[in-house]
Write a protein that holds these residues in place. Structure first.
Motif, PDB file in Angstrom:
ATOM      1  N   GLN A 178     -47.604  -9.896  -0.137  1.00 50.18           N
ATOM      2  CA  GLN A 178     -46.595  -9.694  -1.181  1.00 50.18           C
ATOM      3  C   GLN A 178     -46.274  -8.213  -1.372  1.00 50.18           C
ATOM      4  OE1 GLN A 178     -46.838 -11.906  -4.934  1.00 50.18           O
ATOM      5  NE2 GLN A 178     -48.524 -13.047  -4.022  1.00 50.18           N
ATOM      6  N   LEU A 179     -47.323  -7.391  -1.306  1.00 50.38           N
ATOM      7  CA  LEU A 179     -47.092  -5.956  -1.512  1.00 50.38           C
ATOM      8  C   LEU A 179     -46.285  -5.359  -0.349  1.00 50.38           C
ATOM      9  CD1 LEU A 179     -47.219  -3.552  -3.195  1.00 50.38           C
ATOM     10  CD2 LEU A 179     -49.650  -3.367  -2.841  1.00 50.38           C
ATOM     11  N   LEU A 182     -42.720  -6.267  -0.907  1.00 54.48           N
ATOM     12  CA  LEU A 182     -42.110  -5.439  -1.960  1.00 54.48           C
ATOM     13  C   LEU A 182     -41.702  -4.070  -1.412  1.00 54.48           C
ATOM     14  CD1 LEU A 182     -44.294  -5.830  -5.187  1.00 54.48           C
ATOM     15  CD2 LEU A 182     -41.864  -6.320  -4.944  1.00 54.48           C
ATOM     16  N   LEU A 227     -51.492  -5.083  -6.473  1.00 50.58           N
ATOM     17  CA  LEU A 227     -50.205  -5.771  -6.440  1.00 50.58           C
ATOM     18  C   LEU A 227     -49.573  -5.901  -7.831  1.00 50.58           C
ATOM     19  CD1 LEU A 227     -48.024  -7.496  -5.013  1.00 50.58           C
ATOM     20  CD2 LEU A 227     -49.494  -9.473  -5.426  1.00 50.58           C
ATOM     21  N   ASP A 228     -50.366  -6.327  -8.814  1.00 58.21           N
ATOM     22  CA  ASP A 228     -49.797  -6.584 -10.145  1.00 58.21           C
ATOM     23  C   ASP A 228     -49.177  -5.321 -10.736  1.00 58.21           C
ATOM     24  OD1 ASP A 228     -50.714  -9.116  -9.833  1.00 58.21           O
ATOM     25  OD2 ASP A 228     -52.474  -8.877 -11.132  1.00 58.21           O
ATOM     26  N   LYS A 231     -46.001  -4.256  -8.785  1.00 64.24           N
ATOM     27  CA  LYS A 231     -44.921  -5.184  -9.136  1.00 64.24           C
ATOM     28  C   LYS A 231     -44.301  -4.772 -10.472  1.00 64.24           C
ATOM     29  CE  LYS A 231     -45.611  -9.841  -7.811  1.00 64.24           C
ATOM     30  NZ  LYS A 231     -46.313 -11.079  -8.116  1.00 64.24           N
ATOM     31  N   GLU A 232     -45.180  -4.518 -11.428  1.00 63.02           N
ATOM     32  CA  GLU A 232     -44.751  -4.114 -12.775  1.00 63.02           C
ATOM     33  C   GLU A 232     -43.934  -2.810 -12.723  1.00 63.02           C
ATOM     34  OE1 GLU A 232     -47.550  -3.235 -16.320  1.00 63.02           O
ATOM     35  OE2 GLU A 232     -48.146  -5.146 -15.450  1.00 63.02           O
ATOM     36  N   GLU A 235     -40.544  -3.373 -11.426  1.00 66.49           N
ATOM     37  CA  GLU A 235     -39.704  -4.066 -12.407  1.00 66.49           C
ATOM     38  C   GLU A 235     -39.200  -3.099 -13.482  1.00 66.49           C
ATOM     39  OE1 GLU A 235     -41.909  -8.338 -11.826  1.00 66.49           O
ATOM     40  OE2 GLU A 235     -42.185  -7.276 -13.735  1.00 66.49           O
TER      41      GLU A 235
END
Ligand SMILES: N[C@@H](CCC(=O)N[C@@H](CS)C(=O)NCC(=O)O)C(=O)O
Length: 255
Positions: A178-179, A182, A227-228, A231-232, A235
């Motif tokens: 996922q990273l 991104l 990752l979290d 992601k944040e 965003e």
């Protein structure tokens, strides 16, 4: 001179028209990794000294156009040299070891001893792993110190460094996958380190950065997070990691 590969199709085309008894050497490198710069010079020196001994191919392991080749040839670290004849695997040389590369060319080409300038065959004082030259630890306190020195160099090896499970072409865990997606989506250029290929780094970096999991993303040697967090950040800030724009300070701790 070696042939600079621009996409996977070029490798297949070259292999397809190479005589069965001719050696082909694939050099997978990453532009940001200093040991690759050194080994690229050795590779070019060999190609110049003995142009007929092999077909020499240079492949940027981080170029999206070569992703299927890095997957097919299972490239998990750079520098990485693959020796093929008649499309059959003969040997791999992984890491920055000029003498080993030279002797492998001599062995498989059948062209005898290569005469290279002395500086091209000197083995660097460290051993290479995942594209980064490391210090050889002596033991005890020295060893602990060496690990920290090594990790400090690793996290700053490229302006943006991703420590992940697997490689961008072949992530071995959903979080790392996922990273990578991104970063690709935002067109961020980054260096990577496959922590599955080096348990010392895998365990050491958790302590060094006080962060228990992977992936871990660094900007100019400073941990941004997993990752979290990344992601944040994406965003909240469309300019996050955009070239020339510094990211906000890293979070204090993992939760
Ligand atoms: N929520 C985490 C997920 C990452 C995670 O839980 N990673 C685990 C499983 S891949 C891990 O690295 N464990 C430690 C290890 O395998 O050494 C993040 O934001 O990055």
């Amino acid at each position: 001179m070696s042939i600079q590969i621009r996409n996977e199709g070029e490798i297949s085309a070259i292999l397809g028209k190479t005589p069965a008894d001719k050696l082909v050497i694939l050099n997978f490198y990453a532009a940001w990794a200093e040991p690759c710069t050194q080994m690229n010079q050795v590779f070019e020196a060999i190609a110049t000294a003995s142009p007929n001994a092999a077909t020499y191919l240079s492949i940027d392991a981080e170029d999206e156009a070569n992703a299927s080749a890095t997957e097919e040839y299972d490239v998990s670290a750079v520098p990485y040299f693959l020796f093929l004849k008649n499309n059959t695997f003969l040997q791999k040389v992984s890491g920055a070891d000029p003498a080993l590369l030279k002797s492998a060319v001599e062995k498989h080409s059948g062209f005898g001893t290569l005469n290279l300038p002395a500086k091209q065959t000197t083995v660097s004082s460290g051993s290479a792993s995942n594209g980064i030259t490391t210090a050889d630890g002596a033991g005890g306190e020295d060893l602990v110190e060496d690990i920290n020195v090594r990790l400090g160099k690793l996290v700053s090896a490229a302006p943006v460094m991703l420590f992940m499970k697997g490689t961008p072409a072949q992530p071995q865990c959903g979080f790392s996958r996922q990273l990578v997606a991104l970063l690709r989506e935002r067109e961020v250029r980054y260096g990577f380190f496959n922590i599955l290929a080096d348990d010392e780094v895998r365990q050491g970096l958790k302590i060094f950065s006080d962060w228990p999991t992977y992936p871990q993303l660094y900007y100019q040697g400073v941990l941004i997070g997993g990752l979290d967090i990344v992601k944040e950040e994406f965003e909240n800030d469309p300019d996050f990691l955009r070239p020339g724009i510094a990211p906000p300070p890293p979070p204090p701790t993992a939760d």
